[in-house]
Scaffold this active site. Structure first.
Site, PDB file in Angstrom:
ATOM      1  N   TYR A  66       0.844  -1.199   0.000  1.00  0.00           N
ATOM      2  CA  TYR A  66       0.000   0.000   0.000  1.00  0.00           C
ATOM      3  C   TYR A  66       0.873   1.241   0.000  1.00  0.00           C
ATOM      4  CZ  TYR A  66      -5.021  -0.437   0.084  1.00  0.00           C
ATOM      5  OH  TYR A  66      -6.314  -0.586  -0.306  1.00  0.00           O
ATOM      6  N   GLU A  68      -0.611   4.681  -0.533  1.00  0.00           N
ATOM      7  CA  GLU A  68      -1.488   5.845  -0.727  1.00  0.00           C
ATOM      8  C   GLU A  68      -0.689   7.116  -0.493  1.00  0.00           C
ATOM      9  OE1 GLU A  68      -4.873   5.421   1.841  1.00  0.00           O
ATOM     10  OE2 GLU A  68      -5.844   3.985   0.526  1.00  0.00           O
ATOM     11  N   THR A 275      -4.065   7.207 -21.591  1.00  0.00           N
ATOM     12  CA  THR A 275      -3.935   5.798 -21.257  1.00  0.00           C
ATOM     13  C   THR A 275      -2.489   5.425 -21.559  1.00  0.00           C
ATOM     14  OG1 THR A 275      -4.428   5.119 -23.504  1.00  0.00           O
ATOM     15  CG2 THR A 275      -6.299   5.243 -21.990  1.00  0.00           C
ATOM     16  N   LYS A 278      -2.845   2.149 -25.364  1.00  0.00           N
ATOM     17  CA  LYS A 278      -3.340   2.269 -26.739  1.00  0.00           C
ATOM     18  C   LYS A 278      -2.128   2.437 -27.664  1.00  0.00           C
ATOM     19  CE  LYS A 278      -7.870   3.766 -25.158  1.00  0.00           C
ATOM     20  NZ  LYS A 278      -8.887   4.826 -25.088  1.00  0.00           N
ATOM     21  N   ARG A 284      -2.056  -1.825 -19.347  1.00  0.00           N
ATOM     22  CA  ARG A 284      -3.325  -1.122 -19.164  1.00  0.00           C
ATOM     23  C   ARG A 284      -3.198  -0.151 -17.991  1.00  0.00           C
ATOM     24  NH1 ARG A 284      -8.028  -1.747 -21.495  1.00  0.00           N
ATOM     25  NH2 ARG A 284      -7.045  -3.293 -22.826  1.00  0.00           N
TER      26      ARG A 284
END
Ligand code: PLP
Length: 478
Positions: A66, A68, A275, A278, A284
């Site tokens: 984690y 954050e 993104t 692409k 992704r």
């Protein structure tokens, strides 16, 4: 050991581990997906094939951590390795889009997808707006009472956005009513000139002049021309808007140096989102680039919109940014556009009607209702039967609506990765026109078709023969 061998071993090890875990159905689906990806002509404009190194880089230990917050400012202990990874990915990203460090860009590589990047960026923009609201009230967000917070929400929802309408080529996250973006902003849309299919900058300016929006959004999912960012910047400046560029579709063409000068948004935009999967050909995911003055707002992805970043994906993004900085990628992105142009020219030569009459990027949109009296859904179905994967796409003021549509969108990023060139594009264009000409609409609901089955078998074989010359992931056995 050479790279191909390493990649094959990594993939086989992955399959073996899945098998040992008893995940037979998953293993079968993964193998079937590879076989499908190999057998079909992938012409979905938003898809690509990333390297096996990037594929394997996604599966790493950082998924357990984690982190954050932002680099060196985390809400959790023990994030120094996470900081190292994210800093490396961020710096590679900045280097990719601003190699000479001319524009003082900041990057955030945390968004899980393009849509997430947009939500994070919108929240950053609203949080900047909020600062002045709170200053005026001499209040803090946390100390506002219920009525005060309600008033803030009311005001923020009146912040205006001007963006490209969905059926003219914009994206859901640019203020489509069913999308959260339309709940965050008061949305005004611009479109394309119905006679040319090009963005009408004069009309756009008059919409901006009337709306005086907080943000002007430039970017598209289905538009085959370059955007003049110099003009967009002028318009934004004239009416005091923040220029927001969503380059989800064309960031690979920017990174690869195909979109230069006023067609490269990097020096013009206040905030850019994209993104990474692409044309950029990475894993992704999403990214945000911004001018330094937006940095503190953009880096509040948590708490604004996301929780913990997907650090394992950020590892893979770093690899993809390194790959995209190569000479090979420059050549690749130039070829993507050459291929799209060859495809477009041949389609036109065979009598198809294209939106904007051609292309300057990686995609082509055929008006199949006009050219072949088919709906987009029927055309999509017919092409899929013979092994060409495309997606149907609404055209401006589409008489068949958003579900059936009147168009199909074709893209060259994936096939160019496989090594296909202009000659193959011309063959494919001829094949597409032939298939669509032989397709008969069936019934009245715009969904069904009749296509001769022996013809379908013949075409499938032809496509298989063509693709055999361009093996996909040759280093993997099956
Ligand atoms: C694809 C796309 C997105 C969304 O990307 P996801 O990763 O699918 O969420 C956002 N904006 C534009 C313009 C796009 O084309």
């Amino acid at each position: 050991m050479d790279k191909n061998n390493l990649e094959r071993r990594a993939y086989e090890t992955f399959l073996d581990l899945m098998t040992q875990a008893g995940a037979d159905k998953i293993v079968a689906a993964v193998k079937k997906e590879l076989s499908d990806q190999r057998q079909y002509l992938k012409m979905i404009a938003s898809e690509n094939y990333c390297s096996i190194t990037v594929q394997m880089a996604m599966g790493n230990l950082f998924t357990d951590k984690y982190a954050e917050g932002s680099i060196s400012a985390r809400y959790y202990a023990g994030c120094t390795n996470a900081d190292d990874v994210e800093r490396e990915a961020r710096d590679r990203c900045i280097e990719l889009f601003d190699p000479e460090k001319k524009y003082g860009l900041h990057a955030n590589v945390q968004p899980h997808s393009g849509s997430d990047a947009n939500i994070m960026a919108y929240m950053a923009i609203l949080s900047k707006w909020e600062e002045s609201f709170l200053e005026e009230k001499q209040a803090k967000l946390s100390s506002l009472d219920r009525a005060g917070f309600s008033s803030l929400r009311g005001h923020s929802q009146r912040c205006k956005m001007v963006s490209m309408g969905l059926s003219d080529g914009g994206h859901l996250t640019h203020g489509y009513r069913m999308n959260v973006s339309a709940r965050l902003f008061d949305v005004y849309s611009y479109g394309v000139d119905p006679s040319t299919g090009f963005i009408d900058y004069d009309e756009l300016e008059s919409i901006v002049e009337k709306a005086k929006p907080y943000i002007l959004v430039a970017g598209y999912s289905a538009y085959t021309r370059k955007i003049d960012f110099e003009r967009m910047r002028d318009i934004a400046d004239k009416y005091g808007a923040c220029l927001f560029v969503d380059m989800a579709h064309f960031s690979g063409l920017v990174a690869g140096g195909v979109f230069k000068g006023k067609f490269n948004p990097v020096s013009y935009a206040d905030i850019i989102t994209s993104t990474t999967h692409k044309t950029l050909r990475g894993p992704r995911g999403g990214i945000i680039l911004c001018k330094k003055e937006w940095r503190s707002h953009i880096d509040k992805g948590c708490p604004h919109a996301i929780g913990g970043p997907l650090l394992n994906m950020i590892v893979a993004k770093a690899i993809a940014f390194m790959e995209a900085a190569s000479k090979e990628f420059k050549d690749y992105s130039a070829q993507v556009v050459k291929n799209a142009d060859a495809l477009a020219q041949k389609l036109i030569g065979c009598g198809a009607t294209l939106l904007t009459g051609g292309t300057e990027n990686h995609m082509v949109i055929i008006h199949v209702a006009q050219s072949f009296s088919l709906t987009g859904m029927q055309a999509e179905k017919a092409l899929f039967q013979v092994g060409i994967v495309v997606n149907r796409n609404a055209v401006p003021k589409d008489s068949h609506g958003m579900w059936l549509t009147s168009g199909i969108r074709l893209g060259t990023p994936a096939l160019t990765t496989r090594g296909l060139k202009e000659g193959e594009m011309e063959k494919i264009a001829e094949m597409i026109v032939e298939v669509l000409s032989k397709t008969q609409p069936h019934g009245n609901d715009g969904k069904e078709i009749i296509l001769d089955s022996s013809y379908v078998t013949k075409k499938k074989e032809q496509i298989r023969d063509l693709l055999e010359e361009f093996p996909l992931y040759e280093q993997l056995q099956n």
